[in-house]
Scaffold this active site. Structure first.
Site, PDB file in Angstrom:
ATOM      1  CG  HIS A 213      -1.721   1.231   1.433  1.00  0.00           C
ATOM      2  ND1 HIS A 213      -1.522   2.116   2.482  1.00  0.00           N
ATOM      3  CD2 HIS A 213      -2.744   1.743   0.700  1.00  0.00           C
ATOM      4  CE1 HIS A 213      -2.389   3.106   2.388  1.00  0.00           C
ATOM      5  NE2 HIS A 213      -3.138   2.911   1.324  1.00  0.00           N
ATOM      6  CB  SER A 214       0.546   4.260   0.536  1.00  0.00           C
ATOM      7  OG  SER A 214       0.692   5.660   0.489  1.00  0.00           O
ATOM      8  CD  GLN A 215       7.259   4.008   2.226  1.00  0.00           C
ATOM      9  OE1 GLN A 215       6.466   3.486   3.015  1.00  0.00           O
ATOM     10  NE2 GLN A 215       8.541   3.725   2.210  1.00  0.00           N
ATOM     11  N   GLY A 217       3.886   0.567  -1.541  1.00  0.00           N
ATOM     12  CA  GLY A 217       3.498   0.006  -2.821  1.00  0.00           C
ATOM     13  C   GLY A 217       4.585  -0.008  -3.864  1.00  0.00           C
ATOM     14  CG  HIS A 353      -4.210   6.594   0.386  1.00  0.00           C
ATOM     15  ND1 HIS A 353      -3.873   5.999  -0.810  1.00  0.00           N
ATOM     16  CD2 HIS A 353      -3.052   6.623   1.119  1.00  0.00           C
ATOM     17  CE1 HIS A 353      -2.589   5.688  -0.813  1.00  0.00           C
ATOM     18  NE2 HIS A 353      -2.076   6.044   0.350  1.00  0.00           N
TER      19      HIS A 353
END
Length: 377
Positions: A213-215, A217, A353
């Protein structure tokens, strides 16, 4: 029962949460429904480094292993959290509900949950010439939990799935923000350490599916680049992007390797380490960002990611709705087998998010599970 033993037993029951007494504070409590699992943990990667007149162990990765009662899936899942977070993202939700670890354990998966290097239970070396930082609560409100109140990007007003107000003082927000931690401020340092530790993890446990997820990711791109034979598939939940530049909150040039700040393996091999990839500007079909930057043609290919199925997943109200299409274009152009799942287009509405923490998190997990079974097995 003698009086003193009655007091002892009552005290033990209270500690175990088996009495009927009401909570004395207004904070979320876990609900019934957590999956039964055998739990263990270990550390992987890292090395001894000199510090003063001795040595400390540094750059290691904390890994928590959850084994369902009856494992039935061929490949384990490795969950990689985002910036300012730890592996607790995947356990209970901040409203007390069950998280994705329970969902996937109930589907028969062995689950591995990590704390990124220099994060949470993965120790930071304070003399390692690096800096830690963190996010203030206001950023969490604006970008993640109450984005509908701030309208910082065109899709923000569609956000409805966060439980509670998403603002300071709301017990669910406070529970979530209390879990936020400091993180490595230097992306190059963090990516380098996570690539080494993440690949060491897969060498230890064998082939796995990476859910990030996110960073966090962008870490599967780096890990798969060095151990492609050990990555059965990648589920990238709104990964860091877009290629080459920041968007929405900044327009800073970054990630010279397209998806990452440190090198990835391309063919033909880039010869300029400062500007390894030639670029072009193309149209972006999402509101909030008119154009994307992708490679100039003919595009260099991400040869080690070819053959690894990738699902890029985006919600309809997150700031990633602005630019994940650019990441999708970049991946396809570089030869990656990628599908782009836009939740709004399949009738899942209102998510920001933090998909794993929102009210309909299990619905999203079910869609991811269907893709894993269909594409990876």
């Amino acid at each position: 029962m003698p009086l003193k033993w009655n007091h002892v037993v009552t005290g033990l029951l209270a500690l175990l949460g088996l009495t009927n007494s009401k909570p004395t504070q207004n904070f979320p409590l876990s609900r019934v429904g957590e999956a039964f699992a055998a739990r263990s943990y270990f550390y992987v990667g890292g090395n001894y480094v000199e510090q003063g007149n001795g040595h400390v162990f540094s750059n290691q990765l904390y890994v928590e292993r959850l084994m369902p009662v009856k494992p039935s899936q061929p490949w384990p899942l490795v969950f990689i959290h985002g910036q300012g977070q730890t592996g607790t993202n995947w356990l209970n939700k901040p409203d007390g509900g069950t998280g994705w670890a329970t969902y996937f354990l109930n589907q028969g998966y062995v689950v591995y949950i990590i704390d990124q290097t220099e994060r949470g239970r993965s120790a930071w070396n304070p003399s390692g010439n690096t800096t830690l930082t963190t996010y203030p609560a206001e950023i969490i409100e604006q970008r993640f939990t109450a984005s509908q109140n701030f309208s910082l990007w065109p899709q923000a007003g569609l956000h409805t799935q966060w439980p509670g107000s998403g603002l300071m003082g709301d017990p669910i927000f406070d529970e979530y923000y209390a879990s936020n931690v400091e993180f490595q401020s230097n992306a190059v340092v963090q990516e380098t350490k996570m690539q080494a530790a993440g690949s060491a993890l897969l060498k230890k446990i064998g082939p796995a599916i990476l859910i990030a997820h996110s960073q966090g990711g962008l870490m599967p791109w780096l890990i798969a680049d060095v151990v492609p034979n050990l990555v059965k598939g990648i589920v990238a939940i709104e990964p860091t992007g877009p290629p080459f530049i920041e968007a929405v909150f900044s327009s800073t040039t970054t990630r010279p390797w397209g998806l990452t700040d440190i090198p990835l393996t391309y063919s033909p091999i880039p010869t300029n380490g400062t500007t390894p990839l030639q670029t072009q500007i193309v149209a972006n079909n999402q509101s909030g960002l008119a154009t994307c930057i992708i490679q100039a043609t003919p595009a260099r290919q991400l040869v080690n990611l070819k053959g690894i199925p990738v699902l890029l997943e985006t919600s309809e109200s997150s700031y990633h709705a602005v630019y994940d299409g650019c990441t999708f274009q970049f991946l396809k152009q570089a030869g990656v087998s990628v599908e782009w799942l836009q939740l709004g287009e399949i009738g899942i509405h209102g998510n920001g998010h933090l998909h794993f923490a929102e009210k309909n998190s299990d619905e999203i997990a079910g869609v991811l599970q269907q893709w894993i079974k269909k594409v990876i097995g």
